[in-house]
Write an enzyme that holds these catalytic residues in place. Structure first.
Site, PDB file in Angstrom:
ATOM      1  N   ALA A   1      -4.860  -6.616  -1.019  1.00 34.47           N
ATOM      2  CA  ALA A   1      -6.747  -7.646  -1.814  1.00 34.47           C
ATOM      3  C   ALA A   1      -7.756  -6.521  -1.552  1.00 34.47           C
ATOM      4  CB  ALA A   1      -6.930  -8.633  -0.645  1.00 34.47           C
TER       5      ALA A   1
ATOM      6  N   ASN B   1      -7.305  -9.373  10.538  1.00 32.53           N
ATOM      7  CA  ASN B   1      -7.464  -8.456   9.626  1.00 32.53           C
ATOM      8  C   ASN B   1      -6.960  -7.578  10.881  1.00 32.53           C
ATOM      9  OD1 ASN B   1      -6.371  -6.934   8.139  1.00 32.53           O
ATOM     10  ND2 ASN B   1      -6.441  -6.921   6.926  1.00 32.53           N
TER      11      ASN B   1
ATOM     12  N   GLY C   1       6.476  -0.382  -3.488  1.00 35.46           N
ATOM     13  CA  GLY C   1       6.249  -1.210  -4.282  1.00 35.46           C
ATOM     14  C   GLY C   1       7.907  -1.517  -4.439  1.00 35.46           C
TER      15      GLY C   1
ATOM     16  N   ASP D   1      -1.231 -10.766  -1.133  1.00 31.91           N
ATOM     17  CA  ASP D   1       0.135 -10.611  -0.901  1.00 31.91           C
ATOM     18  C   ASP D   1       0.263 -11.430   0.838  1.00 31.91           C
ATOM     19  OD1 ASP D   1      -1.265  -9.076   0.608  1.00 31.91           O
ATOM     20  OD2 ASP D   1      -0.168  -6.744   0.464  1.00 31.91           O
ATOM     21  N   THR D   2      -0.021 -11.607   1.112  1.00 37.17           N
ATOM     22  CA  THR D   2      -0.511 -12.323   2.325  1.00 37.17           C
ATOM     23  C   THR D   2      -0.600 -14.105   2.285  1.00 37.17           C
ATOM     24  OG1 THR D   2      -2.171 -10.630   3.904  1.00 37.17           O
ATOM     25  CG2 THR D   2      -1.584 -12.395   4.842  1.00 37.17           C
TER      26      THR D   2
ATOM     27  N   ALA E   1       0.962  -1.025   0.095  1.00 33.81           N
ATOM     28  CA  ALA E   1       0.144  -0.124   0.219  1.00 33.81           C
ATOM     29  C   ALA E   1       1.040   1.171   0.473  1.00 33.81           C
ATOM     30  CB  ALA E   1      -0.997  -0.433   1.050  1.00 33.81           C
ATOM     31  N   SER E   2       1.809   0.770   0.139  1.00 36.39           N
ATOM     32  CA  SER E   2       3.537   2.433   0.586  1.00 36.39           C
ATOM     33  C   SER E   2       4.163   2.521  -0.864  1.00 36.39           C
ATOM     34  CB  SER E   2       3.761   2.328   1.914  1.00 36.39           C
ATOM     35  OG  SER E   2       4.165   1.574   2.166  1.00 36.39           O
TER      36      SER E   2
ATOM     37  N   GLY F   1       8.151  -7.093   6.829  1.00 31.98           N
ATOM     38  CA  GLY F   1       8.437  -6.146   6.882  1.00 31.98           C
ATOM     39  C   GLY F   1       9.018  -5.850   9.062  1.00 31.98           C
TER      40      GLY F   1
END
Length: 474
Positions: free
Chosen positions: A80, A296, A15, A238-239, A12-13, A403
């Site tokens: 997602a 989540n 790539g 991604d998860t 989201a922030s 991260g």
């Protein structure tokens, strides 16, 4: 020139693109390109700039060649729920509106008037979040029905980027499940739900699972790059890719720690029971049709926004160090409160919450950071308690991936709070899982079990244990 596979991992922030290949039984990684991803404002909505993202992917493919690599395959994963709609001539009918946009306010409650909450959960197994795709589509149905009437193709973000690479359309399974429109048991689009909501079901594509081959590059792209490659489907959620990197264990809970924190366990079947509904757990699709039973939770987004509010004066390492030096401050917030989804100022929103709940208000940067980290650890503990109640068993370990696994202060705090052993790593879990899926598809790795063993042997992981035997934060 070294043959490899190329993982595109877009969050989201930001790539990044990493090449990966097997050498001496270990997975080798090298980052070849990194770029920023930010929301833009279009027609009063917060949107993703998909053309910019695709341009960065093209730049990254060139960069891989410039750095001595020849990718044999490429796979894309992203966040997602978000999507675009294409018309009869494949023109974009919608922007890629972000899940952080407030357009879905109130939509979930309106859907419940047509389909009961219990039925939605028992059929899809998906956690209730106001920004799920089902509520985004319902917003369009209510406010822009002409768009849905014209729509011929529904593509989620990685689906659309794959379409730009190949010209082929599909909906990948792991990301499709996040829409709350896929039946957890048939693993297909739930046409009865779509009919009941009046949503055009013909625009949805065939659902393909991870490890599928979508096709080769468009001829014009092959000519531009000077080589061709297969476009493969990893777990495009991604998860879903990150969890591929978690070594299988019957007593380990994972936390995929990034902008969001996804905390849960892997399962071979969906758990669509009342207790899971009450605790709002999700059953998202995973590789090999496994399920990610997870919750989540608002994650490092909060500290990312705090960093931005301080005009990037401090690094994330600075925040961890400052928080670690604060002793007598113990205020916490409910990280899942919608007010923290996209506030005008995260610091002021945290302070306001503490003031409203009669807690000490954080003033210094260290106090603000400690409030965020303490609040995350408390939310993790709550979710772990709920998982153990549903499973009726105790889990001994927590594997933090992504991260957040680099934040030693937070990892130690999780160990102290939960009184469990915390294993940190791998850091690049999502890209690793993405690459592992591609390598299985190419036949270079036999199966998921072998992939996980290779990951375990290839990357160093750090262990954190509680420094005290007293009960942690509650």
């Amino acid at each position: 020139m070294l043959e490899c596979s190329l993982a595109v991992d877009i969050g989201a922030s930001s790539g990044k693109m990493l090449v990966g290949y097997i050498k001496n039984g270990k997975l080798r990684l090298q980052e070849v390109h990194r770029f920023e991803n930010r929301l833009i404002k279009r027609d009063k909505h917060f949107c993703w700039d998909l053309q910019s993202l695709f341009s960065e992917i093209v730049t990254g493919i060139h960069a891989s060649r410039d750095q001595g690599f020849v990718p044999q395959s490429i796979g894309i994963d992203t966040w997602a729920v978000d999507f675009v709609l294409l018309g009869e001539n494949d023109e974009l009918l919608t922007d890629a509106v972000s899940y952080r946009d407030p357009r879905t306010d109130g939509m979930m409650e309106e859907v419940f008037q047509q389909i009961s909450k219990e039925r939605l959960y028992l059929e899809t197994g998906i956690q209730f979040q106001k920004f799920n795709t089902i509520y985004q589509l319902y917003y369009l149905k209510k406010n822009h029905p002409e768009i849905l009437d014209k729509a011929k193709s529904f593509l989620m973000i990685p689906d659309y980027l794959n379409y730009l690479l190949t010209g082929n359309k599909t909906n990948e399974y792991t990301n499709a499940t996040s829409t709350q429109l896929v039946n957890a048991f048939t693993k297909k689009w739930d046409r009865e739900l779509l009919d009941q909501l009046g949503i055009n079901k013909e625009m949805f594509q065939e659902i393909l699972p991870p490890k599928s081959t979508l096709g080769n590059l468009k001829p014009e792209l092959s000519r531009e790059f000077g080589f061709d490659m297969k476009v493969l489907l990893p777990a495009t959620h991604d998860t879903g890719s990150a969890v591929v990197s978690v070594p299988e264990s019957n007593d380990t809970i994972y936390i995929s720690s990034g902008t969001w924190s996804l905390i849960g366990v892997e399962n071979n079947f969906p758990i669509c029971v009342t207790k899971a509904l009450d605790y709002n757990f999700t059953n998202e699709g995973g590789i090999d049709y496994r399920f990610r039973f997870l919750k989540n939770i608002m994650g490092l987004w909060m500290i990312q926004e705090v960093k931005r509010n301080y005009h990037n004066r401090y690094t994330f390492a600075d925040f961890a160090e400052m928080a670690d030096q604060v002793d007598d401050f113990h205020s916490t917030v409910n990280v899942d409160d919608d007010r923290f989804l996209k506030p005008k100022n995260m610091i002021e929103e945290i302070q306001k919450y503490c003031r409203e709940t009669n807690q000490t208000v954080p003033e210094t940067s260290g106090e603000v950071a400690k409030c965020v980290f303490d609040s995350l650890s408390v939310s993790y503990q709550t979710a772990i308690d709920q998982i153990e109640e549903v499973y009726e068993k105790e889990f001994k370990k927590i594997n933090v991936i992504g991260g957040g696994s680099q934040n030693e202060m937070l990892n130690q705090l999780i160990a102290d709070t939960t009184q469990k052993e915390v294993i940190a790593g791998p850091f690049e879990a999502t890209a690793i899982g993405n690459l592992a899926s591609q390598l299985i598809s190419l036949g270079e790795i036999e199966n998921l079990n072998e992939a996980r063993q290779i990951v375990k042997n290839s990357f160093e992981m750090k262990v954190f244990r509680s420094k005290n035997k007293t009960e942690g934060l509650k």
